[in-house]
Motif scaffolding. Sequence first.
Motif, PDB file in Angstrom:
ATOM      1  N   LEU A   1       0.855  -1.189   0.000  1.00 29.40           N
ATOM      2  CA  LEU A   1       0.000   0.000   0.000  1.00 29.40           C
ATOM      3  C   LEU A   1       0.886   1.233   0.000  1.00 29.40           C
ATOM      4  CD1 LEU A   1      -3.084   0.720   0.233  1.00 29.40           C
ATOM      5  CD2 LEU A   1      -2.652   1.096   2.670  1.00 29.40           C
ATOM      6  N   HIS A   2       0.553   2.193  -0.862  1.00 33.90           N
ATOM      7  CA  HIS A   2       1.477   3.270  -1.166  1.00 33.90           C
ATOM      8  C   HIS A   2       0.676   4.548  -1.430  1.00 33.90           C
ATOM      9  CE1 HIS A   2       5.397   4.621  -2.953  1.00 33.90           C
ATOM     10  NE2 HIS A   2       4.626   5.350  -3.752  1.00 33.90           N
ATOM     11  N   SER A   3       1.212   5.692  -1.050  1.00 31.30           N
ATOM     12  CA  SER A   3       0.581   6.965  -1.377  1.00 31.30           C
ATOM     13  C   SER A   3       1.662   7.993  -1.652  1.00 31.30           C
ATOM     14  CB  SER A   3      -0.334   7.441  -0.246  1.00 31.30           C
ATOM     15  OG  SER A   3      -1.041   8.600  -0.642  1.00 31.30           O
TER      16      SER A   3
ATOM     17  N   GLU B   1      -3.519  10.272  -4.317  1.00 37.32           N
ATOM     18  CA  GLU B   1      -3.749   8.934  -4.858  1.00 37.32           C
ATOM     19  C   GLU B   1      -3.210   7.876  -3.902  1.00 37.32           C
ATOM     20  OE1 GLU B   1      -2.783   7.505  -9.200  1.00 37.32           O
ATOM     21  OE2 GLU B   1      -1.110   6.965  -7.874  1.00 37.32           O
ATOM     22  N   VAL B   2      -3.901   6.751  -3.815  1.00 33.92           N
ATOM     23  CA  VAL B   2      -3.417   5.574  -3.089  1.00 33.92           C
ATOM     24  C   VAL B   2      -3.265   4.456  -4.115  1.00 33.92           C
ATOM     25  CG1 VAL B   2      -3.923   3.867  -1.306  1.00 33.92           C
ATOM     26  CG2 VAL B   2      -4.531   6.261  -0.943  1.00 33.92           C
ATOM     27  N   SER B   3      -2.119   3.801  -4.097  1.00 32.04           N
ATOM     28  CA  SER B   3      -1.841   2.759  -5.076  1.00 32.04           C
ATOM     29  C   SER B   3      -1.165   1.583  -4.381  1.00 32.04           C
ATOM     30  CB  SER B   3      -0.943   3.304  -6.192  1.00 32.04           C
ATOM     31  OG  SER B   3       0.314   3.699  -5.659  1.00 32.04           O
ATOM     32  N   ALA B   4      -0.912   0.519  -5.147  1.00 27.06           N
ATOM     33  CA  ALA B   4      -0.081  -0.598  -4.700  1.00 27.06           C
ATOM     34  C   ALA B   4       1.193  -0.563  -5.546  1.00 27.06           C
ATOM     35  CB  ALA B   4      -0.817  -1.917  -4.865  1.00 27.06           C
ATOM     36  N   TYR B   5       2.345  -0.625  -4.866  1.00 30.87           N
ATOM     37  CA  TYR B   5       3.605  -0.375  -5.559  1.00 30.87           C
ATOM     38  C   TYR B   5       4.657  -1.379  -5.080  1.00 30.87           C
ATOM     39  CZ  TYR B   5       7.874   2.130  -6.976  1.00 30.87           C
ATOM     40  OH  TYR B   5       9.085   2.453  -7.518  1.00 30.87           O
ATOM     41  N   GLY B   6       5.473  -1.838  -6.005  1.00 34.52           N
ATOM     42  CA  GLY B   6       6.585  -2.717  -5.655  1.00 34.52           C
ATOM     43  C   GLY B   6       6.491  -4.049  -6.360  1.00 34.52           C
ATOM     44  N   TYR B   7       7.284  -5.026  -5.850  1.00 31.10           N
ATOM     45  CA  TYR B   7       7.310  -6.372  -6.394  1.00 31.10           C
ATOM     46  C   TYR B   7       7.910  -7.281  -5.333  1.00 31.10           C
ATOM     47  CZ  TYR B   7      12.002  -4.572  -7.355  1.00 31.10           C
ATOM     48  OH  TYR B   7      13.223  -3.986  -7.229  1.00 31.10           O
ATOM     49  N   ASP B   8       7.854  -8.559  -5.565  1.00 31.30           N
ATOM     50  CA  ASP B   8       8.353  -9.526  -4.586  1.00 31.30           C
ATOM     51  C   ASP B   8       9.856  -9.331  -4.371  1.00 31.30           C
ATOM     52  OD1 ASP B   8       8.483 -11.611  -2.840  1.00 31.30           O
ATOM     53  OD2 ASP B   8       8.524 -13.168  -4.389  1.00 31.30           O
ATOM     54  N   GLY B   9      10.263  -9.117  -3.147  1.00 31.72           N
ATOM     55  CA  GLY B   9      11.657  -8.889  -2.813  1.00 31.72           C
ATOM     56  C   GLY B   9      12.035  -7.431  -2.739  1.00 31.72           C
ATOM     57  N   PHE B  10      11.167  -6.529  -3.219  1.00 34.60           N
ATOM     58  CA  PHE B  10      11.460  -5.096  -3.186  1.00 34.60           C
ATOM     59  C   PHE B  10      11.292  -4.590  -1.754  1.00 34.60           C
ATOM     60  CE2 PHE B  10       9.791  -0.672  -3.694  1.00 34.60           C
ATOM     61  CZ  PHE B  10      10.978  -0.098  -4.137  1.00 34.60           C
ATOM     62  N   GLU B  11      12.265  -3.826  -1.285  1.00 37.39           N
ATOM     63  CA  GLU B  11      12.244  -3.362   0.100  1.00 37.39           C
ATOM     64  C   GLU B  11      11.238  -2.241   0.322  1.00 37.39           C
ATOM     65  OE1 GLU B  11      16.132  -2.265   1.299  1.00 37.39           O
ATOM     66  OE2 GLU B  11      16.978  -4.288   1.085  1.00 37.39           O
ATOM     67  N   GLY B  12      10.814  -1.580  -0.749  1.00 38.20           N
ATOM     68  CA  GLY B  12       9.866  -0.489  -0.594  1.00 38.20           C
ATOM     69  C   GLY B  12      10.546   0.817  -0.301  1.00 38.20           C
TER      70      GLY B  12
END
Length: 933
Positions: A431-433, A448-459
Amino acid sequence: MAPKSASKARQSEKTANRPSQEPKGADAPASRKPTDYTSHGITDNDVFMLPSSDLQLLALLTIVAAMVRLFRIYQPNSVVFDEVHFGGFASKYIKGKFFMDVHPPLAKLLLTLAGWLAGFDGEFDFKEIGKDYVEPGVPYVAMRLLPALMGVLTVPTIFLTLKAAGCRTMTAAMGAGLIIFENGLVTQSRLILLDSPLIIFTALTSLAWTCFTNQHEQGPSKAFDFSWWFWLVATGLGLGATVSVKWVGLFTIAWVGSLTVVQLWVLLGDTKTVNTRLWFKHLLARVFCLIIIPVTFYMALFAIHFVCLVNPGDGDGFMSSEFQATLNSKAMQDVPVDVVLGSRVSLRHHNTQGGYLHSHNHMYPTGSKQQQITLYPHKDENNIWLLENQTQPEGLDGPILGSKAWDNLEPVMVTDGAILRLYHVTTDRRLHSHDVRPPVTEADWQNEVSAYGYDGFEGDANDFFRIEIIKSMSDGADAKTRVRTIQTKFKLVHVMTGCVLFSHKVKLPDWAYEQQEVTCAKQGTLPNSIWYVEQNEHPMLGADAEKVNYRNPGFLGKFWELQKVMWRTNAGLVESHAWDSRPPSWPTLRRGINFWGKDHRQIYLIGNPVIWWSSTAAIVIYVIFKGLSVLRWQRGYNDYDNVNFKRFDYEIGTSVLGWAFHYFPFYLMQRQLFLHHYFPALYFAIVTLCQIYDFGTNRIRGIGLRERPAIGRAGITALLAVSIVVFTLYAPLSYGNPWTQSACKRVKLFDTWDWDCNNFHTDLDQYALSSPNVGNTEQTGSPIAPAPADQQAEDQKPRNDANVTPQPSVDTSVVGREEKVEYRDQDGNLLEEDQVSSLAGQVSFKTRYETRTRVIDAAGNEIADGSAGAEGFAPPHPDVDREPETAADVPEDDGREYPATASPDDDVSKEKSVENIQSGKPSPASDASEATK
C-alpha cells in the motif's frame, strides 16, 4: 352487533324507513342533558344493524367501484413509474435478497404474496419504466389486483364510516360515490404501488375509531362491553397496519392519540360515575389496544421481513457489519482477536458500504499508473494484506528477508502509534501513497493511493502508515491500546504526507469495475477515515488463541438498527425531482405526476378537480365556522347550548383534525414530496364534505333543507353527476386510454398541469391504424426547463445519442430515415424555420428533446412507424435504491481526539461536489427512493 335479536333488527329497519321519523342528532334527546360522561345528543349508530336497503345499496356501490377500478387493469402491459421499485422488491422477497427501503414491509409483503400465488418466480427485475411484462410472462395483473381490490374496499369503508358518524344513507352514498370517481385514487389503486394499501388501512382505522367513539359517547352503559372492546381492538390493529405500510401512519396514530386524550379528560371530569379505579381501567384498556397492539403488529411484520430476507443483497450495504453477519454467506468463523506483526488481515471500512480494502492486478490509466486500490463490498482473496513492521526483523545472521519473516517469530502486538507497511499478498505490492491526484477526485486535499513494488522489493518511505486508534469508538480497554480484531477502530495516517486513508461514496469508472474510490485525504471527515480488522490469521496464533466474532444483534438489535437507517435515509431524500410538489399546492390540485407514456398514450396522476376543490372548500367552511364560534363564545353567546351546534363542532372537527394531522406535518419536511402524499388527507376532507352536507340538509333546523329532503337528494345527485362527467373527461390519463389533442387541450385548465397534449394523436382513428408494439420502449417525454440559446442551437442537429428513442426494426425495403427538429407554438402548431429565426431572442423555447421520425420507402411513400412519438421515461421514484451513506450508527463527531487535519470545509459537501462533477445527471432512484413514497 351480532348478539342482538333479529326482531330488533327488523324494528330498526322499519324505524329507519318511516317518513315521519325525527332525524338523528340532537333534537330528540335535547330536552335532557346527561349527568354522566354520555355525550349530549348522541345516538347509537351501530353499523352491524343497518337495514337491508342500506346493505343492498352498499353492495351496488361496491360493484360499481370494482368496475371502475378493474377496468382494463391489464393496461398498460409494461412497467409504470414506481412499479420499478415495489415490483422489484417483490422479486427480492421471493429470492430472499436483503434490500433497504424507507417504508415498512406490510404492503410490499402483500404484493409479493399476490405475485407468488400467481406464479411469479422473481426472475423479472422491473428494471425500468416501459419494460414489457407480457413476453417474460410476469403475472402483473394479479399483483395489480391487490391494490385495486383495496381501492374497491375503500368505498364500503367510507360508506360505513359516514353511517357510524350519524349521516343519512344518501350522504353515505355520496361519500362512496366521490371515492369511486376520484381520478387520482383510481390511478394509484390500479398499479403495483403502496398508496392504495395505505389509504384502505387509514380508512379502516377511521371506521373502527368512529364506531368506538360512538360506543364511548353512549356512556357507562356501553363501557367495556363486547362492541366497545371490538372496535377499540380493531382501531389498534388498524393503526398497526397503517404504520406498517408507510410511516404516514404515524399521523393517524397522532390523530387517534389526541382524541383519546380528549376522551380521558372528559372521563376525568365525571366524578359521579367514574372513580379513580375505573378511570385507570379506561386508561390501561386504551394503552393496551392503541399502543401495545400496534407496536406488536409493527414489530411482527419486521420479524417476517427478516425471515424472508436471509441472503445478502443490494441493501445490506446500508447496515452495520454485525447486521450483515446475520445474512447467509456473510457470517464468519471465530478469528484470533490479537493482531500481530505478520498477520494476514482484511481491513474493513467503518463507513459508507462497509467494503474491504482491495487491490487487483490492474493499473490506474492516469496519475502514477500504478496498481489500483479500491473498496470492494464482497469477501475476496484480493482483500488480504500482511502487516509488516517498517523494518525487517533481525535474525542470527542479520535481517530476515521476505514478507513471511514474522511467521516463526514470537507474536508482536500491533499497538497504538505503530508504523506499518501493508503488503498485498496476491500481487506482492505494498500500500502506497504520494503527492499525486486521484484519478476521479482530483482535489488538492486528496492524494492517490496505489499498490507499488514487487516480490523482494524493500519499498520506500511512502509505504509507511501509522496506526492511530480511535479510543471512543473501540470496544474494551485492551482495544484502546492495541489493535484487536473487530473491536479496535483506527485511522491509517500516511507518515510522509500526513494524509489519512479514506474512502467515500464515489464510484470509479469501468476500468476499476465501478468499485469505490480509496484516497489519502488531508481533510477527510472522521467516519470515512475509520477502519478495522475483520479477518485475522497468523501461523503463531494457534487454536488456543483468544477468538472474537461479531456480536449477534438479535431481533431487537436488527429491528432498531433498521429503523434508524430508514429514518436517516428518508430524511436524506432532499434532492430535487422532476415531479415533486409542495404541500401548499395539494389542496388546490396545482400539479400531478407523470407516471408513464407510450404509443401516444399517457398515465398522469391528477385528481378529480370537482372533488378536490369541493372537499377543500368544506375544510375552509369549518375553519370559518370554528373561528366565528370561538369569537361568539368569547363574547358570551350560548351557541354551545344548542345540541346541533355542539355536535357539528365536535363531529366535523374530528374529521378536520384528521385532515390536519395528515396534511400539515408535510410542511416540516425538507424531503421530496409528491401529490400522492395528500391522499390520506383527501380522504378526511371528503368525509368532512359529506358531514357538512348532512348537517345542512338533514339536521339543522331553520334553513328549510331539512323539511325538503328532495332538495338534499337533488344536490347529491347533481354533485355526483358532475363528478362522474369530470372523471370521464380525465379518464384517459387514469387508464392510459386513447385521447386526442383537442380533447386534451379542452380540459387542461392550468399550465401547471404539465402533461403534453401534443403527445396524443389528433384523431382516435389513428390509434386503430397503429396498434401498439409490445416491445416498443418509446416513452412520453417529461417537461424540461428552457434551454440556453447555445443548447437550442445544438438541439437543431440530428440526435443520434442515448436520448433518441430506440427505433423498431423495419423492413429491408426501407432505404433511409430523415430527421429534423420541429418547433411548435403554445397551441402545438408547427412553426416554419423563418418564423423560428424571427422569434429568436424575443421568446424563450421550451426544449422537450423529443424526436419524431418519418420513415419512407424507396418510392418516397411514408411508412407508419410505431416509434413516432415522444420519448424519455417518466423520472423514477426517489424513495428507494439510494446509495447507502453510512453503514454504522456513529455520529461524525465521535472520536475527534485524533482529527485527520484542520478542515475549513465539511468533507461531505466536497464529496457531493465531486459527485456532481462526475455525473451531470441525478442518481437513479428509490423508494420509492428512492421510491415517490
